[in-house]
Design a protein around this motif. Structure first.
Motif, PDB file in Angstrom:
ATOM      1  N   VAL A  22      22.538  44.468  -0.978  1.00 14.86           N
ATOM      2  CA  VAL A  22      22.764  45.529  -1.961  1.00 14.86           C
ATOM      3  C   VAL A  22      23.081  44.878  -3.299  1.00 14.86           C
ATOM      4  O   VAL A  22      24.072  44.151  -3.415  1.00 14.86           O
ATOM      5  CB  VAL A  22      23.917  46.448  -1.521  1.00 14.86           C
ATOM      6  N   GLU A  23      22.225  45.110  -4.301  1.00 14.39           N
ATOM      7  CA  GLU A  23      22.377  44.437  -5.597  1.00 14.39           C
ATOM      8  C   GLU A  23      21.943  45.360  -6.734  1.00 14.39           C
ATOM      9  O   GLU A  23      20.778  45.747  -6.807  1.00 14.39           O
ATOM     10  CB  GLU A  23      21.561  43.146  -5.627  1.00 14.39           C
ATOM     11  N   PRO A  24      22.859  45.699  -7.661  1.00 16.07           N
ATOM     12  CA  PRO A  24      22.506  46.599  -8.762  1.00 16.07           C
ATOM     13  C   PRO A  24      21.809  45.931  -9.945  1.00 16.07           C
ATOM     14  O   PRO A  24      21.157  46.622 -10.723  1.00 16.07           O
ATOM     15  CB  PRO A  24      23.862  47.165  -9.196  1.00 16.07           C
ATOM     16  N   ASN A  25      21.940  44.605 -10.088  1.00 14.02           N
ATOM     17  CA  ASN A  25      21.318  43.895 -11.210  1.00 14.02           C
ATOM     18  C   ASN A  25      19.819  43.753 -10.934  1.00 14.02           C
ATOM     19  O   ASN A  25      19.419  43.045 -10.004  1.00 14.02           O
ATOM     20  CB  ASN A  25      21.969  42.517 -11.372  1.00 14.02           C
ATOM     21  N   PRO A  26      18.958  44.401 -11.725  1.00  9.22           N
ATOM     22  CA  PRO A  26      17.527  44.395 -11.413  1.00  9.22           C
ATOM     23  C   PRO A  26      16.893  43.007 -11.492  1.00  9.22           C
ATOM     24  O   PRO A  26      15.966  42.704 -10.728  1.00  9.22           O
ATOM     25  CB  PRO A  26      16.923  45.346 -12.450  1.00  9.22           C
ATOM     26  N   ALA A  27      17.368  42.156 -12.389  1.00  9.21           N
ATOM     27  CA  ALA A  27      16.796  40.816 -12.512  1.00  9.21           C
ATOM     28  C   ALA A  27      17.132  39.969 -11.293  1.00  9.21           C
ATOM     29  O   ALA A  27      16.270  39.246 -10.755  1.00  9.21           O
ATOM     30  CB  ALA A  27      17.309  40.135 -13.786  1.00  9.21           C
ATOM     31  N   MET A  28      18.369  40.030 -10.851  1.00  6.37           N
ATOM     32  CA  MET A  28      18.769  39.266  -9.668  1.00  6.37           C
ATOM     33  C   MET A  28      18.071  39.811  -8.421  1.00  6.37           C
ATOM     34  O   MET A  28      17.604  39.050  -7.566  1.00  6.37           O
ATOM     35  CB  MET A  28      20.286  39.333  -9.503  1.00  6.37           C
ATOM     36  N   ARG A  29      17.974  41.133  -8.324  1.00 10.40           N
ATOM     37  CA  ARG A  29      17.336  41.732  -7.151  1.00 10.40           C
ATOM     38  C   ARG A  29      15.853  41.395  -7.104  1.00 10.40           C
ATOM     39  O   ARG A  29      15.305  41.115  -6.017  1.00 10.40           O
ATOM     40  CB  ARG A  29      17.539  43.246  -7.160  1.00 10.40           C
ATOM     41  N   ALA A  30      15.190  41.369  -8.240  1.00 10.65           N
ATOM     42  CA  ALA A  30      13.767  41.021  -8.271  1.00 10.65           C
ATOM     43  C   ALA A  30      13.548  39.598  -7.789  1.00 10.65           C
ATOM     44  O   ALA A  30      12.588  39.306  -7.062  1.00 10.65           O
ATOM     45  CB  ALA A  30      13.213  41.198  -9.683  1.00 10.65           C
ATOM     46  N   GLU A  31      14.448  38.686  -8.178  1.00 13.51           N
ATOM     47  CA  GLU A  31      14.334  37.293  -7.719  1.00 13.51           C
ATOM     48  C   GLU A  31      14.593  37.209  -6.222  1.00 13.51           C
ATOM     49  O   GLU A  31      13.919  36.458  -5.506  1.00 13.51           O
ATOM     50  CB  GLU A  31      15.318  36.400  -8.480  1.00 13.51           C
ATOM     51  N   ALA A  32      15.554  37.983  -5.738  1.00 20.57           N
ATOM     52  CA  ALA A  32      15.822  38.008  -4.302  1.00 20.57           C
ATOM     53  C   ALA A  32      14.597  38.459  -3.519  1.00 20.57           C
ATOM     54  O   ALA A  32      14.223  37.855  -2.502  1.00 20.57           O
ATOM     55  CB  ALA A  32      17.003  38.931  -4.016  1.00 20.57           C
ATOM     56  N   GLU A  33      13.957  39.491  -3.998  1.00 17.66           N
ATOM     57  CA  GLU A  33      12.762  40.002  -3.312  1.00 17.66           C
ATOM     58  C   GLU A  33      11.611  39.003  -3.392  1.00 17.66           C
ATOM     59  O   GLU A  33      10.851  38.834  -2.440  1.00 17.66           O
ATOM     60  CB  GLU A  33      12.368  41.346  -3.914  1.00 17.66           C
ATOM     61  N   ARG A  34      11.502  38.315  -4.522  1.00 17.94           N
ATOM     62  CA  ARG A  34      10.431  37.321  -4.684  1.00 17.94           C
ATOM     63  C   ARG A  34      10.600  36.157  -3.716  1.00 17.94           C
ATOM     64  O   ARG A  34       9.611  35.626  -3.178  1.00 17.94           O
ATOM     65  CB  ARG A  34      10.421  36.808  -6.119  1.00 17.94           C
ATOM     66  N   LEU A  35      11.840  35.765  -3.457  1.00 14.21           N
ATOM     67  CA  LEU A  35      12.112  34.580  -2.644  1.00 14.21           C
ATOM     68  C   LEU A  35      12.214  34.868  -1.156  1.00 14.21           C
ATOM     69  O   LEU A  35      12.272  33.940  -0.351  1.00 14.21           O
ATOM     70  CB  LEU A  35      13.417  33.928  -3.116  1.00 14.21           C
TER      71      LEU A  35
END
Length: 268
Positions: free
Chosen positions: A74-87
């Motif tokens: 669960v992550e509200p920061n869109p930039a961090m979440r996008a990197e999480a999904e990418r990796l």
């Protein structure tokens, strides 16, 4: 929405382009012994569901891929979440854009809920209430943090500490608040107990060993973030001084970096 958390995201510097990738590259990973300990406390060999609150780039979320049927970061920061999904390529790991106090996930079926280096970003009382709602009876909530300066060498550690003092002075000058300014990490266990959401609470300590050298220690220091132009950070924080000391001490060597983890647990 959590106004406190949202404000911290805006003042963190974590939204800067390229920061999330840098963060994921240089931050430490949770040790396997930590995950094994939480499963043992939850009295399961493998979790049905793990929810990781404040997942960031997924460092602490992906770690559970081999130990759980389903993992939700669960992550509200869109930039961090996008990197999480990418990796993330594990099919049983997913990410949700939400705040820790209102995950919008079904309740009562998580074996483990974690906050990895993230509880100080959250309002404690509603976060504990949400964690307890997500957990099944006997499930484990764990908030864990690592000591920022790894055990590696006295001179390097002193240079890192000096950089942190310059960073602290810059934050004070610019009036940039950290979550830990309001909710000190040393108070996590006391706040978990005082919440009344958990029947048993305790703290334990673990060590994680990773490898690094001059490049890793500088990269780790840069991963701490601030919403300040890069040129100003270079001039004020003087990362080059830390790098120079590390290069003189380590040379080209890769050495053990020992991170101390402090784990605060509440069992529902």
């Amino acid at each position: 929405m959590s106004g406190f958390s949202d404000e911290l995201i805006g003042s963190s510097g974590y939204l800067r382009e390229g920061f999330a990738a840098h963060y994921d590259r240089y931050r430490p990973r949770p040790p396997e012994a930590l995950l094994d300990s939480l499963l043992q406390l939850a009295r399961v060999e493998r979790a049905a569901l793990v929810v990781d609150l404040g997942a960031g780039t997924g460092l602490s979320t992906r770690a559970w891929a081999g130990r759980a049927d389903r993992v939700v970061g669960v992550e509200p920061n869109p930039a961090m979440r996008a990197e999480a999904e990418r990796l993330t390529d594990a099919s049983n790991v997913e990410f949700a854009g939400a705040f820790a106090q209102d995950t919008r996930l079904p309740g009562g079926n998580a074996d483990v809920v974690t906050c990895s280096q993230s509880l100080h970003w959250m309002e404690p009382a509603p976060t504990f209430a949400e964690a307890a709602r997500l957990l099944r009876p006997g499930g484990v909530f764990a908030a864990y943090d690592y000591d920022v300066i790894p055990v590696c060498d006295r001179e390097v550690e002193e240079a890192f500490a000096a950089l942190l003092e310059r960073r602290k002075a810059l934050r004070a000058e610019l009036r940039i608040q950290r979550g830990a300014d309001r909710y000190w990490k040393d108070g996590h266990l006391e706040r978990i107990r005082a919440s009344g959401e958990f029947g048993y609470c305790r703290e334990f300590v673990l060590q994680s060993v990773e490898e690094g050298g001059a490049e890793r220690i500088e990269g780790f220091a840069r991963s701490l973030g601030l919403p300040v132009a890069e040129a100003h950070l270079e001039q004020t924080l003087r990362y080059d001084e830390l790098r120079a000391v590390a290069e003189r001490v380590f040379g080209d060597r890769i050495v053990p970096f020992r991170f101390g983890y402090r784990v605060r647990v509440g069992i529902r």
